[in-house]
Design a protein around this motif. Structure first.
Motif, short mmCIF file in Angstrom:
data_model
loop_
_atom_site.label_atom_id
_atom_site.label_comp_id
_atom_site.label_asym_id
_atom_site.label_seq_id
_atom_site.Cartn_x
_atom_site.Cartn_y
_atom_site.Cartn_z
N LYS A 101 0.97 -1.28 0.07
CA LYS A 101 0.11 0.05 -0.10
C LYS A 101 1.02 1.15 0.02
O LYS A 101 0.32 2.13 -0.53
CB LYS A 101 -1.01 0.00 1.10
N GLY A 119 -5.52 -9.14 -11.51
CA GLY A 119 -5.82 -9.94 -10.02
C GLY A 119 -7.20 -9.69 -9.78
O GLY A 119 -8.01 -9.91 -10.86
N SER A 122 -9.55 -7.53 -4.35
CA SER A 122 -8.77 -7.00 -3.19
C SER A 122 -7.47 -7.61 -3.30
O SER A 122 -6.96 -7.56 -2.21
CB SER A 122 -9.66 -7.79 -1.95
N ARG A 123 -6.86 -7.88 -4.33
CA ARG A 123 -5.37 -8.34 -4.40
C ARG A 123 -5.01 -8.18 -5.99
O ARG A 123 -4.90 -9.11 -6.51
CB ARG A 123 -5.34 -9.88 -3.87
N PRO A 186 -3.33 -1.97 -3.22
CA PRO A 186 -3.74 -1.61 -1.74
C PRO A 186 -3.83 -0.21 -1.54
O PRO A 186 -2.91 0.39 -2.12
CB PRO A 186 -2.84 -2.38 -1.12
N SER A 193 -10.93 -3.61 -0.99
CA SER A 193 -10.98 -3.89 -2.56
C SER A 193 -10.63 -2.33 -3.26
O SER A 193 -9.76 -1.81 -2.85
CB SER A 193 -12.49 -4.31 -2.73
N GLN A 195 -9.05 -2.25 -5.97
CA GLN A 195 -7.58 -2.38 -6.38
C GLN A 195 -7.36 -2.50 -7.98
O GLN A 195 -6.32 -2.30 -8.30
CB GLN A 195 -6.86 -3.52 -5.52
N LEU A 347 0.16 -6.37 3.42
CA LEU A 347 0.21 -7.34 2.03
C LEU A 347 1.48 -6.54 1.54
O LEU A 347 1.62 -5.32 1.25
CB LEU A 347 -1.12 -6.98 1.10
N LYS A 351 3.14 -10.54 -2.82
CA LYS A 351 1.86 -11.39 -2.76
C LYS A 351 0.79 -11.09 -3.80
O LYS A 351 0.04 -11.48 -3.69
CB LYS A 351 1.37 -11.10 -1.31
N LEU A 352 1.02 -10.02 -4.63
CA LEU A 352 0.27 -9.47 -5.75
C LEU A 352 0.63 -10.36 -6.79
O LEU A 352 1.68 -10.96 -7.01
CB LEU A 352 0.43 -7.89 -5.78
#
Length: 373
Positions: A101, A119, A122-123, A186, A193, A195, A347, A351-352
């Motif tokens: 973020k 994606g 939310s990710r 993020p 969400s 995103q 996050l 992880k994305l």
């Protein structure tokens, strides 16, 4: 020739110094012999600890030595000194964890790439984002300091068409809140969400008949539609026109979900109880919050690679058991507070989806919007 007499230690010797030295030596030899003999007997008789055997030998020596003989105490063996531990290298501090973020929140302009929602809602992230004009014929963007009036071109197109249709329903214009950041991802505050550039918050407060200043867009509050107790709508602020604009939003094929507070969902169900056309109601989804705005979510644009679709909601109107279950949650007594739960780890970029790194590292693209005075 005279023979020198041995004098016991501790008494005055009248003989020459050499005789006294011989006497001391003989006493030492005698002490060692007596101690060794006593220790051997003690070991043969019964097993003893080294300390007990030494004590026993010392007692025997004292009782058997002639009066005045110096007793040489045995020296207790000592364990060899432990070798020093080899020096260890200084610990290398771990690299600081940078939340995703913080990276996406720092991006001020879109990535100049082909438009893609990458994606999940939310990710994920947004490539080729498009900025919604802060002022349109039937809308005004709010909270400009957040720089969240960005979206996939499909979302921008929907908002422009919906704003025009809403006016035909008697709505003076849309006040549009958070959409996405320039490159999605993020957010520093607020949403989980929003995103991938396919979500938009639209206020349930109608647009005034003038252009708002920058300060007004930051400070003006959206009006909650709930009555005291938060179990029903306040009829002084929630009206039939709200039901009509929700229905109009749901009529767009690309719209998959419209999130509202359960009390608003209940009010919409009751207002349309006798309507023939109720198919659209399954898109209106009750959820926590969302009492002063509705959250529109469109599906993945056709042909988009890497956009993860959300399963479509059931075609049931959602005015029965689903809504009743929400009211069970709303009216349940608060749970007792337990021990504090540590927050989940932030996050991070790894992880994305992998393509989000390229989105983040792309050169500067379209600049952010200018704001009204």
């Amino acid at each position: 020739m005279q023979t020198a007499r041995l004098q016991p230690i501790g008494r005055t010797a009248s003989g020459p110094p050499s005789a006294r030295y011989v006497s001391v030596a003989l006493c030492a030899v005698m002490s060692i012999a007596v101690f060794a003999n006593s220790a051997a007997q003690a070991q043969t008789a019964s097993p003893q600890s080294p300390a007990s055997a030494a004590a026993s030998a010392a007692t025997t020596l004292r009782t058997s030595a002639p009066e005045g003989t110096a007793i040489v105490a045995p020296v207790k063996p000592t364990a060899p000194a432990a070798s020093a531990a080899p020096p260890t290298a200084p610990a290398v501090p771990a690299a600081p964890v940078v939340p995703a973020k913080a990276l996406f929140g720092a991006a001020k302009a879109a990535a100049p790439l082909a438009p893609r929602a990458i994606g999940y809602y939310s990710r994920g992230c947004l490539a080729g984002g498009q900025r919604l004009a802060i002022d349109g014929p039937e809308w005004q963007a709010m909270r400009l300091s957040r720089n969240r009036n960005w979206g996939h071109p499909a979302l921008i197109s929907f908002l422009e068409r919906f704003a025009s249709d809403a006016r035909r329903e008697g709505w003076p214009g849309l006040l549009i809140g958070d959409m996405s950041q320039p490159r999605g991802g993020p957010m520093l505050t607020g949403h989980a969400s929003h995103q991938v550039g396919l979500d938009a918050d639209i206020w349930l407060t109608p647009m005034p008949d003038r252009r708002l200043t920058r300060q007004e867009r930051e400070e003006m509050s959206a009006v909650s539609m709930l009555a005291p107790g938060n179990l029903s709508v306040e009829t002084k602020v929630f009206a039939d026109v709200h039901v009509r604009i929700l229905k109009r939003a749901a009529s767009f094929g690309e719209v998959e979900r419209i999130f509202v507070h359960p009390a608003i969902k209940k009010a919409v169900c009751e207002a349309t109880a006798t309507d023939v056309d109720r198919v659209w109601l399954h898109k209106v989804r009750p959820t926590w919050g969302h009492d002063h705005h509705f959250h529109v979510r469109i599906g993945c644009p056709a042909g988009t690679i890497g956009c993860q679709a959300q399963p479509l909601p059931q075609t049931d109107d959602g005015c029965g058991k689903e809504l009743s279950d929400w009211y069970v949650l709303l009216t349940a007594p608060p749970k007792p507070e337990g021990p504090p739960v540590p927050p989940p780890p932030p996050l991070t970029l790894d992880k994305l989806p992998a393509d989000c790194r390229a989105v983040l590292e792309a050169p500067r693209g379209q600049p952010a919007a200018t704001t009204p005075q």
